[in-house]
Scaffold this motif. Structure first.
Motif: not given
Length: 356
Positions: A250-269
């Motif tokens: 709704x407003x573009x605010x970053x709410x949380x960040x988490x570390x992941x491993x290298x080369x992310x290419x897909x995210x699915x909820x």
């Protein structure tokens, strides 16, 4: 005598209550966690005709029980239940993504080298038309409020809006930077990652204009994107640093960040389970639970295979589909490519199916 009787009664009651509490306490212990995701099937596929090994997005048509696997010069179609090959759609230079538009009974495939979107019949898997787009047409998505298809043209730095009824281009929208995989909110907004300026781009599909550019820091070099439509949360994955962020759509605010491993290419909820999946080139699928609209918690990390960075989920079975290959060592570093990646070997392409 009276005191002794009362004492015996109290003693009996005490032990009865203690036993009940003990029984309730033991029976209330949490059940063992359900088994995690594990490999169900490896589907080996032959090399695509006339092309060095290349693979990209995966699409699941849960209603038709089909899985579309883009593979170089062809799209391989699998049965979603027994993983057999249903058919192939060929003749491409380098295909990237597939989308099915059920309202018109058509499918669309992007071919980045040909600068075209090809139209096909999902029933027969026959090509029925083509639409000229822009160079490096890559990902695409169906936007249900306007009933339009949006293609995202990586090096052309724009998106092409297509009318699937007429199979005609409506507009090219300049985005000002290279783009990757999009998401929609189902109500007329389209989102994509701006790879060069590290921004999530919000596009109004009703007016075909850019509404906002949202900085995604601390994530950068953005590639993967997913969305929780109900809570209006966008999840953007970056490769440098290796971070995924949750953004308020709704407003573009970053709410949380988490570390992941290298080369992310897909995210699915996955809305039915409130689970969030992020697959990376390192051969890991990070699985998070959305505890609240402002918080995700990692619940499992699934080891897959190196290179299995593209992913899709079957909403009926909750199975995960990934694709990968074997790889040769990376080439020597150059000034232009200081950090070369391993190269996939022709003849080793495979689809990995993971389930619980």
């Amino acid at each position: 005598m009276k005191f002794s009787s009362m004492g015996r009664i109290a003693t009996v009651l005490f032990f009865a209550l203690f036993g009940a509490c003990f029984f309730l306490g033991t029976s209330a212990k949490p059940k063992p966690a359900a088994p995690g995701y594990h490999l169900l099937k490896t589907v080996s596929l032959p090399p695509a005709p006339g092309n060095s090994e290349y693979f990209d997005y995966i699409t699941v048509d849960a209603d038709a029980r089909r899985v579309y696997i883009t593979h170089g010069t062809e799209v391989v179609v699998l049965n979603a239940d027994d993983y057999t090959v249903v058919g192939k759609i060929g003749g491409f230079q380098r295909c990237h993504g597939v989308v099915i538009v059920k309202g018109v009974g058509k499918g669309y495939i992007t071919d980045g080298d040909a600068q075209k979107v090809f139209v096909f019949d999902p029933k027969t898997l026959k090509i029925t038309g083509e639409i000229q787009t822009k160079n490096d047409v890559d990902s695409l998505i169906y936007e249900p409020a306007t009933k339009h298809v949006f293609t995202f043209n990586a090096s052309s730095k724009n998106t092409t809006v297509i009318d699937p009824v007429k199979d005609a281009v409506i507009k090219d929208i300049d985005l000002g930077q290279g783009v990757e995989f999009p998401a929609v909110d189902g109500k007329g907004m389209v989102y994509d990652n701006g790879r060069e300026k590290n921004e999530v781009i919000a596009i109004d599909a009703r007016t075909n204009t850019v509404k906002a550019y949202w900085p995604a820091a601390p994530a950068a070099s953005l590639f993967a994107l997913g969305m929780d439509q109900k809570n209006r949360r966008v999840f953007s994955g970056g490769r440098d640093p290796q971070t995924m962020v949750m953004i308020d759509a709704s407003n573009g605010k970053v709410l949380q960040s988490v570390p992941i491993t290298a080369g992310v290419d897909a995210i699915i909820f996955e809305h039915s389970t409130n689970l969030l999946f992020a697959s990376t080139r390192e051969g890991l699928v990070h699985i998070y639970h959305e505890d609240s609209p402002d918080k995700i918690t990692e619940v499992e990390t699934v080891k897959t295979e190196y290179g299995a960075k593209t992913m899709q989920i079957d909403p009926k079975t909750h199975n995960i589909f990934l694709s990968t290959s074997d790889f040769d060592p990376p080439a020597a570093p150059t000034e232009k490519v200081p950090h070369p990646l391993p190269r996939s070997k022709p003849g080793n392409f495979r689809v990995l199916v993971y389930g619980r």
